[in-house]
Scaffold this motif. Structure first.
Motif, PDB file in Angstrom:
ATOM      1  N   LEU A 118      45.701  10.448  -6.952  1.00 43.89           N
ATOM      2  CA  LEU A 118      44.555   9.714  -7.484  1.00 43.89           C
ATOM      3  C   LEU A 118      44.085  10.361  -8.784  1.00 43.89           C
ATOM      4  O   LEU A 118      43.866   9.669  -9.793  1.00 43.89           O
ATOM      5  CB  LEU A 118      43.437   9.698  -6.442  1.00 43.89           C
ATOM      6  N   LEU A 119      43.947  11.671  -8.780  1.00 47.23           N
ATOM      7  CA  LEU A 119      43.486  12.374  -9.975  1.00 47.23           C
ATOM      8  C   LEU A 119      44.489  12.269 -11.113  1.00 47.23           C
ATOM      9  O   LEU A 119      44.115  12.078 -12.277  1.00 47.23           O
ATOM     10  CB  LEU A 119      43.218  13.840  -9.639  1.00 47.23           C
ATOM     11  N   LEU A 120      45.786  12.375 -10.784  1.00 43.58           N
ATOM     12  CA  LEU A 120      46.813  12.267 -11.819  1.00 43.58           C
ATOM     13  C   LEU A 120      46.736  10.916 -12.511  1.00 43.58           C
ATOM     14  O   LEU A 120      46.732  10.836 -13.751  1.00 43.58           O
ATOM     15  CB  LEU A 120      48.195  12.458 -11.189  1.00 43.58           C
ATOM     16  N   MET A 121      46.686   9.844 -11.721  1.00 39.81           N
ATOM     17  CA  MET A 121      46.677   8.512 -12.314  1.00 39.81           C
ATOM     18  C   MET A 121      45.386   8.260 -13.078  1.00 39.81           C
ATOM     19  O   MET A 121      45.391   7.639 -14.149  1.00 39.81           O
ATOM     20  CB  MET A 121      46.855   7.469 -11.207  1.00 39.81           C
ATOM     21  N   ALA A 122      44.269   8.759 -12.560  1.00 39.17           N
ATOM     22  CA  ALA A 122      42.982   8.513 -13.211  1.00 39.17           C
ATOM     23  C   ALA A 122      42.923   9.150 -14.598  1.00 39.17           C
ATOM     24  O   ALA A 122      42.448   8.530 -15.557  1.00 39.17           O
ATOM     25  CB  ALA A 122      41.843   9.039 -12.335  1.00 39.17           C
ATOM     26  N   ILE A 123      43.396  10.378 -14.728  1.00 39.96           N
ATOM     27  CA  ILE A 123      43.228  11.058 -16.009  1.00 39.96           C
ATOM     28  C   ILE A 123      44.131  10.483 -17.099  1.00 39.96           C
ATOM     29  O   ILE A 123      43.833  10.636 -18.287  1.00 39.96           O
ATOM     30  CB  ILE A 123      43.452  12.578 -15.893  1.00 39.96           C
ATOM     31  N   PHE A 124      45.209   9.787 -16.715  1.00 42.12           N
ATOM     32  CA  PHE A 124      46.081   9.230 -17.747  1.00 42.12           C
ATOM     33  C   PHE A 124      45.522   7.957 -18.363  1.00 42.12           C
ATOM     34  O   PHE A 124      46.124   7.395 -19.275  1.00 42.12           O
ATOM     35  CB  PHE A 124      47.501   9.022 -17.218  1.00 42.12           C
ATOM     36  N   VAL A 125      44.360   7.517 -17.882  1.00 40.19           N
ATOM     37  CA  VAL A 125      43.604   6.504 -18.624  1.00 40.19           C
ATOM     38  C   VAL A 125      43.001   7.129 -19.875  1.00 40.19           C
ATOM     39  O   VAL A 125      42.803   6.450 -20.894  1.00 40.19           O
ATOM     40  CB  VAL A 125      42.498   5.908 -17.731  1.00 40.19           C
ATOM     41  N   ALA A 126      42.737   8.443 -19.812  1.00 45.48           N
ATOM     42  CA  ALA A 126      41.986   9.109 -20.877  1.00 45.48           C
ATOM     43  C   ALA A 126      42.776  10.149 -21.658  1.00 45.48           C
ATOM     44  O   ALA A 126      42.527  10.346 -22.858  1.00 45.48           O
ATOM     45  CB  ALA A 126      40.748   9.775 -20.275  1.00 45.48           C
ATOM     46  N   VAL A 127      43.716  10.868 -21.028  1.00 46.65           N
ATOM     47  CA  VAL A 127      44.405  11.975 -21.699  1.00 46.65           C
ATOM     48  C   VAL A 127      45.105  11.555 -22.994  1.00 46.65           C
ATOM     49  O   VAL A 127      44.947  12.227 -24.038  1.00 46.65           O
ATOM     50  CB  VAL A 127      45.400  12.662 -20.738  1.00 46.65           C
ATOM     51  N   PRO A 128      45.896  10.452 -23.002  1.00 43.68           N
ATOM     52  CA  PRO A 128      46.558  10.083 -24.267  1.00 43.68           C
ATOM     53  C   PRO A 128      45.567   9.839 -25.404  1.00 43.68           C
ATOM     54  O   PRO A 128      45.815  10.232 -26.557  1.00 43.68           O
ATOM     55  CB  PRO A 128      47.314   8.805 -23.907  1.00 43.68           C
ATOM     56  N   LEU A 129      44.447   9.211 -25.091  1.00 42.87           N
ATOM     57  CA  LEU A 129      43.431   8.941 -26.121  1.00 42.87           C
ATOM     58  C   LEU A 129      42.756  10.229 -26.560  1.00 42.87           C
ATOM     59  O   LEU A 129      42.408  10.383 -27.746  1.00 42.87           O
ATOM     60  CB  LEU A 129      42.406   7.945 -25.588  1.00 42.87           C
ATOM     61  N   ARG A 130      42.564  11.171 -25.642  1.00 39.52           N
ATOM     62  CA  ARG A 130      41.987  12.457 -26.011  1.00 39.52           C
ATOM     63  C   ARG A 130      42.903  13.213 -26.981  1.00 39.52           C
ATOM     64  O   ARG A 130      42.433  13.892 -27.901  1.00 39.52           O
ATOM     65  CB  ARG A 130      41.754  13.300 -24.756  1.00 39.52           C
ATOM     66  N   LEU A 131      44.216  13.122 -26.759  1.00 44.54           N
ATOM     67  CA  LEU A 131      45.152  13.768 -27.682  1.00 44.54           C
ATOM     68  C   LEU A 131      45.063  13.157 -29.075  1.00 44.54           C
ATOM     69  O   LEU A 131      45.107  13.870 -30.090  1.00 44.54           O
ATOM     70  CB  LEU A 131      46.590  13.659 -27.142  1.00 44.54           C
ATOM     71  N   VAL A 132      44.951  11.835 -29.129  1.00 38.39           N
ATOM     72  CA  VAL A 132      44.806  11.167 -30.433  1.00 38.39           C
ATOM     73  C   VAL A 132      43.508  11.609 -31.101  1.00 38.39           C
ATOM     74  O   VAL A 132      43.478  11.926 -32.307  1.00 38.39           O
ATOM     75  CB  VAL A 132      44.836   9.638 -30.257  1.00 38.39           C
ATOM     76  N   ASN A 133      42.418  11.655 -30.359  1.00 37.29           N
ATOM     77  CA  ASN A 133      41.128  12.076 -30.909  1.00 37.29           C
ATOM     78  C   ASN A 133      41.149  13.524 -31.383  1.00 37.29           C
ATOM     79  O   ASN A 133      40.380  13.909 -32.272  1.00 37.29           O
ATOM     80  CB  ASN A 133      40.021  11.891 -29.868  1.00 37.29           C
ATOM     81  N   ALA A 134      42.041  14.330 -30.785  1.00 36.14           N
ATOM     82  CA  ALA A 134      42.160  15.735 -31.187  1.00 36.14           C
ATOM     83  C   ALA A 134      43.074  15.915 -32.403  1.00 36.14           C
ATOM     84  O   ALA A 134      43.291  17.049 -32.836  1.00 36.14           O
ATOM     85  CB  ALA A 134      42.686  16.571 -30.028  1.00 36.14           C
ATOM     86  N   GLY A 135      43.596  14.810 -32.936  1.00 37.09           N
ATOM     87  CA  GLY A 135      44.403  14.884 -34.150  1.00 37.09           C
ATOM     88  C   GLY A 135      45.902  14.904 -33.925  1.00 37.09           C
ATOM     89  O   GLY A 135      46.665  15.123 -34.881  1.00 37.09           O
ATOM     90  N   ILE A 136      46.367  14.665 -32.707  1.00 33.52           N
ATOM     91  CA  ILE A 136      47.801  14.655 -32.424  1.00 33.52           C
ATOM     92  C   ILE A 136      48.345  13.243 -32.630  1.00 33.52           C
ATOM     93  O   ILE A 136      47.888  12.294 -31.981  1.00 33.52           O
ATOM     94  CB  ILE A 136      48.100  15.116 -30.983  1.00 33.52           C
ATOM     95  N   GLU A 137      49.321  13.101 -33.524  1.00 32.89           N
ATOM     96  CA  GLU A 137      49.923  11.793 -33.766  1.00 32.89           C
ATOM     97  C   GLU A 137      50.728  11.357 -32.542  1.00 32.89           C
ATOM     98  O   GLU A 137      51.277  12.179 -31.808  1.00 32.89           O
ATOM     99  CB  GLU A 137      50.829  11.853 -34.992  1.00 32.89           C
TER     100      GLU A 137
END
Length: 465
Positions: free
Chosen positions: A228-247
């Protein structure tokens, strides 16, 4: 007498290699979308964070509902036909998702992917293809292949989507399903028999006894919460990487770095848990680490902190993925491991489904940070539930083949003879299968007494009844 050794036969090697590859390629296709769907959702009509989360996790719902029926069908209709049908459904779902231009189309495709719920049938075919004395190692190979598939998916998904878009990820998944069909019919040898295996398959008559075990329920809750936790965080992790400046094109390499470091840290922890019998301590430590990492991911904004907390999360995640099945094997009653594992797997898939929905809902209502904070609160509840767990005893599952002359009316005598051997903690004798399922403590096992009941050259019981 023909000597039966623990070395793999050629047919067993082919079966294990083929089925491990088949299982891994299927899971690879399911996992590749995790790190990329949230990034490409803007191009899909009707997209909302809640529906993105549903698209990520909905495969778990159809998988949970259908895996037991598929397993039972394989007992009746044959393993390979049922597995082939499931792979065709998986391929169809991938093709539907590849051609979708709306989030609803992606959801439909993911539902179809999950409806190809052949995990139980694959494990049953593996059991058909292997002898009892090598089956544990064969199942461990399948487990290892799943872990490798997850790591590869985290890297391959972003790389493929960078060059071919989200549709390319699903087309690759469809291609993997097609390759799986070829492997199934060309590489995996025909099964010499088709029967039910209590160490692999689910027995509905054992469900009530498994459900009554609070220690097994805690493990079901654990795998449910973990996915549950794994699937939930992948709603946000990719966008967090983009916001942190990762292409986006560099996301694959970020995941690769994190996963490699996490794996290197995890391996010695698994060894400590197994060799020094610190399973409960390591389990609680991993849950605490996951909870803290989720809190950290919700509070930090810089790249260094984001990567550090991701590494903590995946170290703990990999540790639990490795140790929870081992704990289940130690705790499951003799002859009920397959049933316990069926409930455990269903819990895992339901967790994946609800995790996607929960992550999408939290993101939609309160933003990306709320996803991690909400997950951290759930992690805290999970930790409290597990604190009361009794540390599992270090028991191993053993299967002994009985002499053909063993009859049902000798059941009580056979069980008594096994139970009298020091170190044999639990026993189930099934004369109709000509097998005895044992739970043994190898440190206290009276090997001479057990040897007196078995033929050391043949590896089978020599009951004179």
């Amino acid at each position: 007498m023909t000597k039966v050794s623990g070395l793999l036969l050629v047919s067993e090697r082919r079966a294990i290699a083929g089925l491990a590859g088949l299982y891994a390629s299927r899971m690879l296709g399911l996992f590749m979308v995790l790190p990329v769907l949230a990034l490409y959702a803007d191009a899909l009509s009707g997209s909302t964070p809640l529906l993105i989360g549903l698209a990520l996790g909905v495969y778990g719902l159809t998988q949970a509902v259908l895996q037991i029926p598929f397993g039972l069908l394989s007992d009746r209709l044959g393993r390979k036909p049922v597995i082939a049908f499931g792979l065709c459904l998986f391929m169809l779902g991938s093709m539907v998702a590849a051609q979708a231009d709306s989030i609803q189309g992606i959801i439909l495709g993911r539902c179809l992917q999950g409806s190809g719920a052949v995990a139980a049938a694959i494990m049953a075919l593996l059991a058909d293809q292997t002898r009892e004395q090598v089956r544990t190692a064969a199942m461990a190979t399948i487990g290892l292949s799943i872990g490798v598939a997850f790591g590869v998916a985290m890297v391959l998904g972003p790389l493929v989507s960078t060059h071919f878009g989200l549709a390319g990820v699903f087309w690759l998944t469809a291609g993997l399903a097609l390759v799986g069909l070829v492997v199934l019919w060309k590489l995996v040898p025909p099964a010499p028999r088709r029967s039910r295996h209590r160490d692999v398959g689910l027995d509905r008559r054992q469900l009530s006894s498994v459900f009554r075990r609070s220690d097994l329920w805690r493990l079901d809750i654990s795998i449910f919460s973990l996915h549950l936790l794994l699937m939930a965080i992948f709603v946000a992790v990719p966008l967090r990487l983009v916001n942190a400046g990762i292409e986006v094109q560099r996301h694959g390499w970020i995941y690769l770095s994190v996963m490699v470091v996490a794996f290197l840290i995890m391996v010695p922890l698994v060894i400590v848990a197994e060799k020094r019998r610190r399973m409960k301590l390591m389990c609680l430590g991993a849950i605490a680490a996951i909870t803290l990492s989720l809190l950290g991911l919700g509070l930090v904004s810089g790249l260094a902190g984001l990567l550090a907390w991701l590494m903590v999360f995946f170290t703990a995640f990999n540790l639990l993925e490795a140790t929870l099945p081992s704990m289940l094997s130690k705790l499951a009653p003799a002859g009920a491991k397959g049933t316990a594992m069926g409930v455990y797997s269903t819990s895992q898939f339901l967790g994946a489904f609800l995790g996607g929905v929960m992550g999408g809902w939290l993101s939609q209502e309160w933003g990306l940070g709320a996803v991690f904070i909400g997950c951290a609160l759930l992690g805290l509840v999970w930790f409290v539930v597990m604190v009361g767990m009794t540390p599992p005893r270090h028991l191993s599952s053993e299967i002994v083949a009985l002499d053909e002359r063993c009859k049902d009316d000798n059941l009580d005598m056979l069980m008594e003879q096994f139970s009298c051997v020091a170190g044999v903690e639990d026993v189930m004798v099934v004369p109709s299968e000509r097998l005895a399922y044992l739970k043994v403590d190898h440190e206290h096992l009276d090997k001479q007494a057990l040897a007196a009941l078995t033929d050391p050259d043949k590896g089978e019981a020599i009951w004179r009844v």
